[in-house]
Design a protein around this motif. Structure first.
Motif: not given
Length: 338
Positions: A300-325
């Motif tokens: 993906i980075q080869t095709s789109y050099p400006a991509v900003h890769p992210i390694k999640p710092q929290v698990e998806p369940a916490v992501g869902a809770a943050l969405l609710a918030w």
């Protein structure tokens, strides 16, 4: 309350507290292998718009598969019900303390799927509770963007899916339709191709592969013929996908067939992300705009050099809770401006 045996909490009536800290939110990440629910105190919207670090998680509960396409509606519902009940119980909270629930569940592919799950949970929470249902990929994206929906996420586990949101709210997905409909980059897809390679080598349609001995040994079988009975005795996705480590081991040992399977899987996953990026034009008209991708892929980075890769710092369940918030905060702000 369903049957009175799972939800055994004191019903204190509807408590309509504000969004300045009272009550809790639930976030659920439901997949084809496991389902996680976290219970978090309702976070105050700070003047600096920053979340506390570390994020306060009151309780966490884990259960089995909640993808209704994999295990059926009854089993999926029971899993969701159980995991939410356990998280609330561990946190010392009850249903009336809940302000919002956000569920990210695999197998949610349409508004019909969303309504089905909403109908399941409406009966067990007081009417003041806000309910949100998404595909589990949305929760995974939120885990990398801390509750904000922008960019693209790639999930590559038992199943696979790429899901993205443009800043104007448009969304798009690629794959995630299950193994029968071409999720070849998934764990199930990889393992299914490996099993097929073993059978093809055994009956003369394909070349010999180290996968034969590796998979037979892992399953305690003596002949490829026995794979037929093993496979169809319980064709659940997670059970098949559990063979992926055998494919990886054989590829690392130099097996040509195993290596080809993994290379093809990576290419499929890259195609998924590219499809979403192009449909949403996340890279902008000039192709150089920056956007987050939750999971690093060199293709993906080869095709789109400006991509900003992210390694999640929290698990998806916490992501869902943050969405609710976040949903609650936006609704609260909207009401204040009326």
């Amino acid at each position: 309350m369903r049957n009175g045996d799972v939800w055994d909490f004191e019903d204190a009536g509807e408590i309509r507290g504000d969004v300045n800290g009272s009550g809790v939110v639930l976030g659920v990440d439901g997949g084809a292998t496991s389902t996680v629910c976290v219970c978090m105190p309702l976070l105050a919207l700070l003047s600096a718009h920053k979340l506390p670090d570390p994020l306060p998680v009151l309780a966490r509960a884990v259960s089995g598969c909640s993808n209704h396409n994999s295990v059926g509606e009854s089993a999926a519902w029971n899993t969701l019900e159980q995991v939410m009940a356990e998280a609330l119980s561990k946190s010392g909270s009850n249903r009336s303390a809940v302000r919002a629930v956000c569920l990210g569940v695999s197998g949610v592919n349409s508004s019909t799927d969303q309504e089905r799950i909403l109908k399941w949970i409406r009966d067990i929470f007081p009417s003041h509770v806000k309910l949100y249902v998404h595909n589990d990929a949305v929760a995974a994206l939120a885990s990398g963007t801390m509750g904000k929906l922008h960019g693209c996420v790639l999930i590559a586990g038992t199943g696979c899916i790429a899901y993205g949101f443009a800043e104007d709210g448009r969304e798009a997905r690629a794959a995630g339709a299950g193994p029968v409909l071409g999720d070849w980059g998934s764990g199930y897809g990889i393992a299914a191709q490996a099993l097929t390679a073993v059978i093809r080598a055994h009956d003369g349609r394909g070349i010999q592969t180290m996968l034969t001995n590796s998979i037979l040994k892992a399953l305690g079988l003596s002949s490829p013929d026995e794979l037929i009975g093993w496979t169809y005795a319980d064709p659940s996705w997670a059970r098949i996908a559990a063979l992926v480590p055998e494919v990886v081991s054989c590829a690392e040992a130099g097996d040509k067939i195993a290596n080809e399977i993994l290379v093809n899987a990576v290419q499929e996953l890259a195609l998924c992300v590219k499809a979403v990026v192009q449909r949403l034009c996340l890279c902008g008209e000039d192709g150089n705009s920056s956007f987050p991708v939750v999971m690093k892929l060199s293709n993906i980075q080869t095709s789109y050099p400006a991509v900003h890769p992210i390694k999640p710092q929290v698990e998806p369940a916490v992501g869902a809770a943050l969405l609710a918030w976040n949903y609650l905060m936006k609704e609260s702000e909207a009401e204040c401006h009326r």
